[in-house]
Design a protein around this motif. Structure first.
Motif, PDB file in Angstrom:
ATOM      1  N   ALA A  88     -67.425  41.676 -59.282  1.00 47.86           N
ATOM      2  CA  ALA A  88     -67.515  42.386 -60.559  1.00 47.86           C
ATOM      3  C   ALA A  88     -68.662  43.384 -60.465  1.00 47.86           C
ATOM      4  CB  ALA A  88     -67.756  41.410 -61.700  1.00 47.86           C
ATOM      5  N   LEU A  89     -68.453  44.557 -61.028  1.00 43.99           N
ATOM      6  CA  LEU A  89     -69.459  45.623 -60.989  1.00 43.99           C
ATOM      7  C   LEU A  89     -69.782  46.048 -62.415  1.00 43.99           C
ATOM      8  CD1 LEU A  89     -71.140  47.757 -59.405  1.00 43.99           C
ATOM      9  CD2 LEU A  89     -69.122  49.253 -59.559  1.00 43.99           C
ATOM     10  N   LEU A  90     -71.072  46.044 -62.722  1.00 45.73           N
ATOM     11  CA  LEU A  90     -71.558  46.509 -64.015  1.00 45.73           C
ATOM     12  C   LEU A  90     -72.385  47.769 -63.783  1.00 45.73           C
ATOM     13  CD1 LEU A  90     -72.016  46.061 -67.083  1.00 45.73           C
ATOM     14  CD2 LEU A  90     -73.986  44.657 -66.474  1.00 45.73           C
ATOM     15  N   VAL A  91     -72.010  48.844 -64.453  1.00 54.09           N
ATOM     16  CA  VAL A  91     -72.739  50.111 -64.311  1.00 54.09           C
ATOM     17  C   VAL A  91     -73.253  50.515 -65.682  1.00 54.09           C
ATOM     18  CG1 VAL A  91     -72.599  52.535 -63.663  1.00 54.09           C
ATOM     19  CG2 VAL A  91     -71.313  50.824 -62.372  1.00 54.09           C
ATOM     20  N   ALA A  92     -74.541  50.826 -65.771  1.00 53.94           N
ATOM     21  CA  ALA A  92     -75.158  51.232 -67.031  1.00 53.94           C
ATOM     22  C   ALA A  92     -75.840  52.574 -66.865  1.00 53.94           C
ATOM     23  CB  ALA A  92     -76.173  50.185 -67.485  1.00 53.94           C
ATOM     24  N   ASP A  93     -75.640  53.425 -67.849  1.00 53.56           N
ATOM     25  CA  ASP A  93     -76.303  54.728 -67.895  1.00 53.56           C
ATOM     26  C   ASP A  93     -77.467  54.604 -68.870  1.00 53.56           C
ATOM     27  OD1 ASP A  93     -77.151  57.309 -68.148  1.00 53.56           O
ATOM     28  OD2 ASP A  93     -75.236  58.112 -68.859  1.00 53.56           O
ATOM     29  N   VAL A  94     -78.687  54.759 -68.397  1.00 55.19           N
ATOM     30  CA  VAL A  94     -79.859  54.589 -69.255  1.00 55.19           C
ATOM     31  C   VAL A  94     -80.450  55.925 -69.711  1.00 55.19           C
ATOM     32  CG1 VAL A  94     -80.414  52.349 -68.270  1.00 55.19           C
ATOM     33  CG2 VAL A  94     -81.418  54.398 -67.270  1.00 55.19           C
ATOM     34  N   GLY A  95     -79.766  57.016 -69.387  1.00 54.85           N
ATOM     35  CA  GLY A  95     -80.212  58.317 -69.881  1.00 54.85           C
ATOM     36  C   GLY A  95     -80.946  59.139 -68.843  1.00 54.85           C
ATOM     37  N   GLU A  96     -80.910  60.456 -69.058  1.00 57.49           N
ATOM     38  CA  GLU A  96     -81.617  61.416 -68.202  1.00 57.49           C
ATOM     39  C   GLU A  96     -81.198  61.337 -66.746  1.00 57.49           C
ATOM     40  OE1 GLU A  96     -85.837  61.421 -68.768  1.00 57.49           O
ATOM     41  OE2 GLU A  96     -85.677  61.242 -70.948  1.00 57.49           O
ATOM     42  N   ALA A 101     -76.455  49.966 -61.129  1.00 57.90           N
ATOM     43  CA  ALA A 101     -75.221  49.293 -60.721  1.00 57.90           C
ATOM     44  C   ALA A 101     -75.556  47.871 -60.294  1.00 57.90           C
ATOM     45  CB  ALA A 101     -74.554  50.048 -59.575  1.00 57.90           C
ATOM     46  N   ILE A 102     -74.817  46.905 -60.846  1.00 57.27           N
ATOM     47  CA  ILE A 102     -75.047  45.489 -60.541  1.00 57.27           C
ATOM     48  C   ILE A 102     -73.749  44.913 -59.998  1.00 57.27           C
ATOM     49  CG2 ILE A 102     -75.709  43.245 -61.480  1.00 57.27           C
ATOM     50  CD1 ILE A 102     -77.055  44.830 -63.805  1.00 57.27           C
ATOM     51  N   GLY A 104     -71.815  41.520 -58.134  1.00 58.15           N
ATOM     52  CA  GLY A 104     -71.944  40.093 -57.874  1.00 58.15           C
ATOM     53  C   GLY A 104     -70.763  39.301 -58.376  1.00 58.15           C
ATOM     54  N   GLU A 105     -70.942  37.981 -58.485  1.00 53.14           N
ATOM     55  CA  GLU A 105     -69.892  37.105 -58.978  1.00 53.14           C
ATOM     56  C   GLU A 105     -69.567  37.471 -60.429  1.00 53.14           C
ATOM     57  OE1 GLU A 105     -70.931  33.006 -58.490  1.00 53.14           O
ATOM     58  OE2 GLU A 105     -71.669  33.301 -56.448  1.00 53.14           O
ATOM     59  N   ARG A 106     -68.289  37.317 -60.780  1.00 50.77           N
ATOM     60  CA  ARG A 106     -67.868  37.736 -62.118  1.00 50.77           C
ATOM     61  C   ARG A 106     -68.636  37.010 -63.217  1.00 50.77           C
ATOM     62  NH1 ARG A 106     -64.570  40.742 -64.775  1.00 50.77           N
ATOM     63  NH2 ARG A 106     -63.840  41.682 -62.838  1.00 50.77           N
ATOM     64  N   GLN A 107     -68.831  35.691 -63.075  1.00 51.43           N
ATOM     65  CA  GLN A 107     -69.533  34.954 -64.130  1.00 51.43           C
ATOM     66  C   GLN A 107     -70.930  35.523 -64.356  1.00 51.43           C
ATOM     67  OE1 GLN A 107     -67.981  33.582 -61.487  1.00 51.43           O
ATOM     68  NE2 GLN A 107     -67.333  31.469 -61.905  1.00 51.43           N
ATOM     69  N   ALA A 108     -71.623  35.818 -63.242  1.00 50.34           N
ATOM     70  CA  ALA A 108     -72.989  36.327 -63.351  1.00 50.34           C
ATOM     71  C   ALA A 108     -73.020  37.720 -63.961  1.00 50.34           C
ATOM     72  CB  ALA A 108     -73.646  36.344 -61.969  1.00 50.34           C
ATOM     73  N   VAL A 109     -72.148  38.597 -63.477  1.00 53.57           N
ATOM     74  CA  VAL A 109     -72.152  39.989 -63.944  1.00 53.57           C
ATOM     75  C   VAL A 109     -71.724  40.079 -65.405  1.00 53.57           C
ATOM     76  CG1 VAL A 109     -71.163  42.279 -63.584  1.00 53.57           C
ATOM     77  CG2 VAL A 109     -71.811  40.883 -61.617  1.00 53.57           C
ATOM     78  N   GLU A 110     -70.704  39.309 -65.790  1.00 53.48           N
ATOM     79  CA  GLU A 110     -70.269  39.338 -67.185  1.00 53.48           C
ATOM     80  C   GLU A 110     -71.353  38.816 -68.127  1.00 53.48           C
ATOM     81  OE1 GLU A 110     -66.581  37.254 -67.466  1.00 53.48           O
ATOM     82  OE2 GLU A 110     -65.389  38.984 -66.848  1.00 53.48           O
ATOM     83  N   SER A 111     -72.136  37.831 -67.675  1.00 56.06           N
ATOM     84  CA  SER A 111     -73.209  37.307 -68.526  1.00 56.06           C
ATOM     85  C   SER A 111     -74.305  38.337 -68.754  1.00 56.06           C
ATOM     86  CB  SER A 111     -73.808  36.044 -67.901  1.00 56.06           C
ATOM     87  OG  SER A 111     -74.589  36.348 -66.750  1.00 56.06           O
ATOM     88  N   LEU A 112     -74.369  39.347 -67.870  1.00 55.28           N
ATOM     89  CA  LEU A 112     -75.391  40.394 -67.986  1.00 55.28           C
ATOM     90  C   LEU A 112     -74.956  41.545 -68.888  1.00 55.28           C
ATOM     91  CD1 LEU A 112     -76.503  40.523 -64.260  1.00 55.28           C
ATOM     92  CD2 LEU A 112     -77.993  39.957 -66.180  1.00 55.28           C
TER      93      LEU A 112
END
Length: 266
Positions: A88-96, A101-102, A104-112
């Motif tokens: 699972a990949l989590l990508v966040a745009d924090v601006g500017e 990009a995170i 890892g395992e789906r359970q861990a990434v979804e909890s984040l």
């Protein structure tokens, strides 16, 4: 007295990135965290060394993912959750131009997902007692022992619900709910108010009945014992058993009379 932890401020994109990396790199099941600026690697935390070779690829892919599938959040921050090579990949745009990009395992990434969302927008959950940012910390599940985000009310691995926490900064007892936190005392007060007067009244009635019945049973037992004693003595002394039983039954009859009298009074 131990020195209190510094309360982190979530203001600039760099500070938001630092906070997200601190959280994600402490959660079990995360393989790599990559911070990027304009698609180029800015910082790497490889919890699983095998994934370090994908750092530049993840940094470049962050912008592509955000452009193709994204959710607008407050503060113009965006975050997505996708599949990437069985992970699972989590990508966040924090601006500017900064992204995180995170992988890892789906359970861990979804909890984040929720805490990263809040950190990316600069509006994380904080302790109501000391204002310490709680979203940057982790918590060990008391059931399976996995390290999960501090503000997760359910363990993503075993499903255990454990909303009670102690602030890692000031030690205040807290009660977590989805998207918020409050002092544990407030929860206890609500539980006390939930007890209805009728329930208290019923409980009192049960106690009073027990108090009234107990001495009556004792008297009845003693009376029966006296009859048995008289009867046994008649056999030993040669007295007519019938006469001894009648004489011995007198205390029992007296006890029964008291019981009936008290019942009528009630």
């Amino acid at each position: 007295m131990t020195e209190a932890l510094a309360v982190p401020r979530i203001a600039s994109p760099e500070e938001r990135i630092t906070s997200i990396i601190a959280l994600a790199s402490s959660v079990d099941g995360v393989d790599i965290v990559v911070a990027a600026h304009e698609g180029f690697t800015y910082s790497v935390q490889a919890l699983n060394p095998e994934y370090e070779i994908y750092a530049d690829e993840l940094a470049a892919a962050s912008a592509v993912y955000l452009e193709s599938s994204w959710q607008k959040l407050t503060g113009n921050a965006r975050v997505i959750l996708a599949d990437q090579g069985g992970k699972a990949l989590l990508v966040a745009d924090v601006g500017e131009g900064f992204t995180v990009a995170i992988l890892g395992e789906r359970q861990a990434v979804e909890s984040l997902l929720d805490p990263v969302r809040r950190l990316a927008t600069g509006a994380p959950i904080s302790c109501p007692n000391c204002s310490a940012v709680l979203d940057v910390h982790t918590y060990t599940c008391p059931s399976c022992g996995k390290r999960i985000p501090f503000t997760a009310t359910l363990c993503p691995y075993c499903g255990t619900a454990s909303p009670a926490r102690s602030c890692p900064n000031c030690g205040a007892e807290l009660m977590l709910a989805p998207g918020r936190v409050e002092p544990a005392k407030a929860e206890k007060q609500r539980s006390a108010v939930a007890v209805t007067p009728r329930a208290q009244s019923n409980e009192g009635e049960v106690v009073s009945e027990e108090k009234g019945e107990t001495p009556l049973l004792i008297r009845l037992t003693i009376g029966g014992g006296v009859v048995a004693a008289y009867y046994a003595s008649s056999l030993l002394l040669g007295i007519d058993p019938v006469i001894a039983t009648i004489v011995g039954a007198a205390p029992l009859a007296a006890s029964l009379g008291l019981i009936l009298t008290e019942k009528r009074r009630q």
